[in-house]
Each structure stands twice: as C-alpha cells, then as structure tokens.
Design a protein around this motif. Structure first.
Motif, mmCIF file in Angstrom:
data_model
loop_
_atom_site.group_PDB
_atom_site.id
_atom_site.type_symbol
_atom_site.label_atom_id
_atom_site.label_comp_id
_atom_site.label_asym_id
_atom_site.label_seq_id
_atom_site.Cartn_x
_atom_site.Cartn_y
_atom_site.Cartn_z
ATOM 1 N N LEU A 42 0.829 -1.193 0.000
ATOM 2 C CA LEU A 42 0.000 0.000 0.000
ATOM 3 C C LEU A 42 0.870 1.251 0.000
ATOM 4 O O LEU A 42 0.575 2.238 -0.678
ATOM 5 N N ALA A 43 1.937 1.206 0.779
ATOM 6 C CA ALA A 43 2.829 2.365 0.864
ATOM 7 C C ALA A 43 3.522 2.655 -0.458
ATOM 8 O O ALA A 43 3.890 3.799 -0.743
ATOM 9 N N SER A 44 3.699 1.619 -1.290
ATOM 10 C CA SER A 44 4.371 1.817 -2.575
ATOM 11 C C SER A 44 3.426 2.284 -3.679
ATOM 12 O O SER A 44 3.858 2.558 -4.796
ATOM 13 N N GLU A 47 -0.640 6.471 -6.009
ATOM 14 C CA GLU A 47 -1.989 7.031 -6.012
ATOM 15 C C GLU A 47 -2.560 7.027 -4.598
ATOM 16 O O GLU A 47 -3.175 8.003 -4.153
ATOM 17 N N LEU A 48 -2.347 5.923 -3.867
ATOM 18 C CA LEU A 48 -2.847 5.844 -2.509
ATOM 19 C C LEU A 48 -2.144 6.857 -1.613
ATOM 20 O O LEU A 48 -2.771 7.472 -0.746
ATOM 21 N N VAL A 49 -0.842 7.030 -1.805
ATOM 22 C CA VAL A 49 -0.103 8.015 -1.019
ATOM 23 C C VAL A 49 -0.689 9.407 -1.242
ATOM 24 O O VAL A 49 -0.836 10.206 -0.305
ATOM 25 N N GLY A 50 -1.042 9.717 -2.486
ATOM 26 C CA GLY A 50 -1.656 11.010 -2.777
ATOM 27 C C GLY A 50 -2.977 11.176 -2.060
ATOM 28 O O GLY A 50 -3.262 12.241 -1.500
ATOM 29 N N ARG A 51 -3.793 10.133 -2.056
ATOM 30 C CA ARG A 51 -5.070 10.184 -1.353
ATOM 31 C C ARG A 51 -4.834 10.312 0.149
ATOM 32 O O ARG A 51 -5.583 10.988 0.857
ATOM 33 N N GLY A 77 9.456 7.494 3.105
ATOM 34 C CA GLY A 77 10.040 6.362 2.375
ATOM 35 C C GLY A 77 8.992 5.302 2.118
ATOM 36 O O GLY A 77 7.963 5.560 1.477
ATOM 37 N N ASN A 78 9.230 4.095 2.640
ATOM 38 C CA ASN A 78 8.279 3.004 2.476
ATOM 39 C C ASN A 78 7.248 2.942 3.601
ATOM 40 O O ASN A 78 6.433 2.026 3.645
ATOM 41 N N ASP A 79 7.310 3.897 4.518
ATOM 42 C CA ASP A 79 6.379 3.904 5.636
ATOM 43 C C ASP A 79 5.186 4.816 5.362
ATOM 44 O O ASP A 79 5.343 5.969 4.966
ATOM 45 N N LEU A 80 3.998 4.253 5.579
ATOM 46 C CA LEU A 80 2.752 5.006 5.485
ATOM 47 C C LEU A 80 1.990 4.673 6.757
ATOM 48 O O LEU A 80 1.598 3.525 6.978
ATOM 49 N N ALA A 81 1.800 5.657 7.647
ATOM 50 C CA ALA A 81 1.273 5.342 8.970
ATOM 51 C C ALA A 81 0.283 6.388 9.460
ATOM 52 O O ALA A 81 0.397 7.577 9.125
ATOM 53 N N LEU A 82 -0.692 5.912 10.236
ATOM 54 C CA LEU A 82 -1.596 6.785 10.965
ATOM 55 C C LEU A 82 -1.197 6.736 12.436
ATOM 56 O O LEU A 82 -1.112 5.645 13.024
#
Length: 408
Positions: A42-44, A47-51, A77-82
């Motif tokens: 998901l982190a890569s 489009e999702l990162v933009g959202r 980087g490769n981390d996408l976190a809440l």
C-alpha cells in the motif's frame, strides 16, 4: 524491536496485525501513541499516497470523545502510517468472544456512544465505511456507564477510503467486511453516511444475539442476504428497541435514522433495559443449500473458551491474529447472482436448546410427536368405541328387579 516512524515517532511493540497493516505501541513527542503502519504494497502505491495526503486535513480534524483521534499521518520512504491516540483497553470483538452476548443495557450504551461519534464524523463529511466490533475500542480507564459499559470509541477512520482507490477497486470490487455491508454497497452504489448506520445496527443486533442477522456460510451468500432478505425478529427485547433496529437495517438508505437520531433514541431506551439479562437464543445454522463448502465447527477444548463466529473473512486461508481484521475487497455480485437467493425473512433465531429445523434432533422430535399423536388417537378411538359398546349393550339386557323379597 523498536523502529522509527518518520522523524517524530518510535514504534516499540506490535499490538496487532490486520489485513491493512500492523498496529504498534509507539512513543511520540507528547507521550504514548498507537501507530497503524500500512502494508508495504500500500505504501508503494503512489496514487494511494496522494489520497493519504489529501485526507490528512479531514482525519486530523475529527475530534470527539467517542472517536479515536488521528494525531498525524506519516509518509516517509516506504512507511505510510496513521498515528492515533492510545486507548487503554480492548476491542469490542474481544469482549463479545469472551461473553458471547451482552446484556441489553450495556449493548445499547456502547452502540449509543458509537452513534455519537459517527454523528460528529458525518457532520464533518467523513464516512467510516467499516463499522464492526473490531473497530470499536473500550476504554477500560474511563468511567463506567449504563450496564457497567466502558466508554466506546470508534477507530480506523479513513482506512477504508484510503484503500478503496479507483485503480485498486474500480466499480467491480467491494471494500468492507461482509457481515456488516449495507445492501447499496453490495449493489455497487457509492457509500454514504447511511452505510455506517446499517453497519452499526448490525453490530447492535450481534451484541444482543451473539451473531449477525445475515451472516453465516459462504461470503457470497452473506452478501446476497443483505440485498434479498429482511431481518428476522429477535425475541426478548422491547418492541420499541426492535423497531429501531429494523428501521436502521432498512434496505433503502433514506429510511434509516441519522447517527444523531439513533444515539438519542437509544439513550431513551436505557431506563427500560436496567437489570435485563442477556438474551437466551441460539444461532441459526447456515442453510444446507448455501454456495460453497460449509466449515465444520471446531471441537470444544476443555478449559478453553468457545470461539463464536464473528465476521466472515474474505481472505482464503487467512490466519487469525489479535486484531481479527477482515477488511478487504471482493467482486460485486451480478444482478443474476443477487436474484438467485431466497427472498423473505432471514434465518430465524431459535430458543436456546431448541433443535435446528431439518436436523436429526428436529426430525426425531417430529417423529415422537407423530407417534404420540397416533397413540392418543388410538386411545381416543378405543375410548369412544368402549363407550358406544357400553351404551348399546345396556339396551339389550333384561330389566332387573330392584325390590327385595323375603321368604315366609
């Protein structure tokens, strides 16, 4: 092993794993936090990162006593976190599995809390889209409410919307958990606030009954029931409370209550529920003609609690984890598939101990009733025959002299 999340947070310990990512106990500038680290795939997804970035303002603006607040969104980087508030307690699924069902007063108090949180989110234009017991946290450090219920907070706002990107799902996929999906989602319509009300009413039904109204069997059958079947009556609760549940499970989204109305109406019910014991009903089993193989129940292990069925996972072979997150996507059923199911009332709950219709116990009970009725019929016929014989035979006897005589 600790790991850095962006420049401000440290994740120290895994609290749970789910289909969307891993929840960590973390530390930030202002103290302990919960960090939901989304999966690497998901982190890569750019489009999702933009959202993710676009949703930042809406999610950070959700502040309510019954919402787990999002403090920060980290893209590094490769981390996408809440990064969220840390709630010291457990999730509602854990309590439900431990107790099987809740007393009506506690169940209604918990759902009223969640309805209040949803009302604030809906007023801010945010739809949760994945309301279920796994996403309701119970604050064990908060004051006890009606029925001894701990304060309930809804978590994981934004995760469903973030994952549900056009490239990922298009118009042929469903994002959510089958047992709690509103019929309009199954039919491919865009999710609006009413889908959360439908899911929350399903949660209330589950807290009272110990099972969901349309669950059981193959996920495709579960989705079909949401569209084609009406909820079966749940005996043992006040009619006014039942009518609230029925209204919020209406197939037409416009017929359901708004979250603020639901919260207020539920709190009005609380005085009538004081001291009421948990319902005593058994879960109806999946019909034998459901599509797909039926899973045999696991044998009971002495000394261990019985695991009850909650949401039906859509990920084949998924291993259970502490979060039991079944949020994922699947294909939208076609109109012919939805039309192929039974139309009418959903599986009717049985009184505790009553045999399931069609089971060996049910057939044996029916056979005993037939034998009993047959014997009763024979005895009755015999009694009638004996009475008739006595009546007719009495007419054929010579008259008896009832006067006594004496010999001289």
């Amino acid at each position: 092993m600790a790991r850095k999340i962006g420049s401000r947070y440290t994740a120290n310990q895994i609290l749970g794993r789910g289909s969307a990512g891993t929840v960590w106990l973390g530390e930030g500038p202002d103290g302990p936090v919960a960090v939901k680290l989304l999966r690497e795939d998901l982190a890569s997804d750019q489009e999702l990162v933009g959202r993710f970035v676009q949703e930042r303002t809406a999610l950070l603006g959700l502040e309510h006593p019954h919402i787990v607040s999002v403090r920060d969104l980290v893209v590094d980087g490769n981390d996408l976190a809440l990064v969220m508030d840390l709630v010291r307690g457990t999730d509602l699924r854990t309590r439900l599995e431990r107790e099987r069902r809740l007393a009506p007063e506690a169940a209604v108090a918990i759902v009223a809390d969640v309805a209040d949180g949803l009302a604030a989110a809906h007023a801010a234009g945010v739809v949760h889209r994945d309301v279920k017991p796994e996403n309701v946290l119970l604050d064990m450090q908060g004051p006890l409410g009606p029925g001894g219920a701990h304060p309930a907070l809804l978590t994981d706002f934004g995760v469903a919307k973030l994952i549900d990107s056009p490239k990922r799902t298009r118009a042929t996929k469903i994002i959510g958990t089958p047992d709690y999906l509103a019929p309009e989602i199954v039919e491919g319509l865009p999710p609006r606030a009413a889908v959360d009300i439908y899911a929350l009413a399903t949660v209330l039904y589950e807290l009272l009954a110990g099972f969901t109204p349309f669950g059981g069997g193959h996920p495709g059958a579960v989705l079909r029931r949401h569209v084609t079947e009406t909820v079966a009556p749940l005996p043992g609760i006040p009619d006014e409370l039942w009518q609230l549940i029925v209204q919020c499970l209406a197939k037409a989204p416009a017929s359901r209550l708004r979250a603020s109305e639901l919260g207020a109406r539920l709190r009005e019910q609380l005085p009538m529920l004081v001291g009421m014991a948990p319902l005593d009903v058994d879960e109806p089993e999946a019909e034998s003609d459901e599509e797909g193989p039926q899973e045999a129940p696991a044998p009971a292990v002495p000394g261990e609690p019985v695991r009850r069925r909650g949401a039906v996972p859509l990920v084949p072979g998924a291993k259970p984890d502490s979060n039991r997150d079944t949020h994922t996507s699947m294909r939208v059923p076609g109109p012919d598939e939805l039309a192929g199911g039974a139309r009418g009332t959903a599986r009717v709950p049985r009184a505790s101990g009553a045999p399931r219709p069609g089971s060996a116990r049910h057939r044996a009970a029916a056979r005993r009733r037939r034998i009993t009725l047959g014997v009763a019929g024979v005895v009755l016929a015999a009694a009638i025959g004996v009475g008739a014989w006595a009546a007719t035979s009495g007419d054929d006897q010579p008259p008896q002299d009832t006067h006594s005589t004496s010999t001289p």
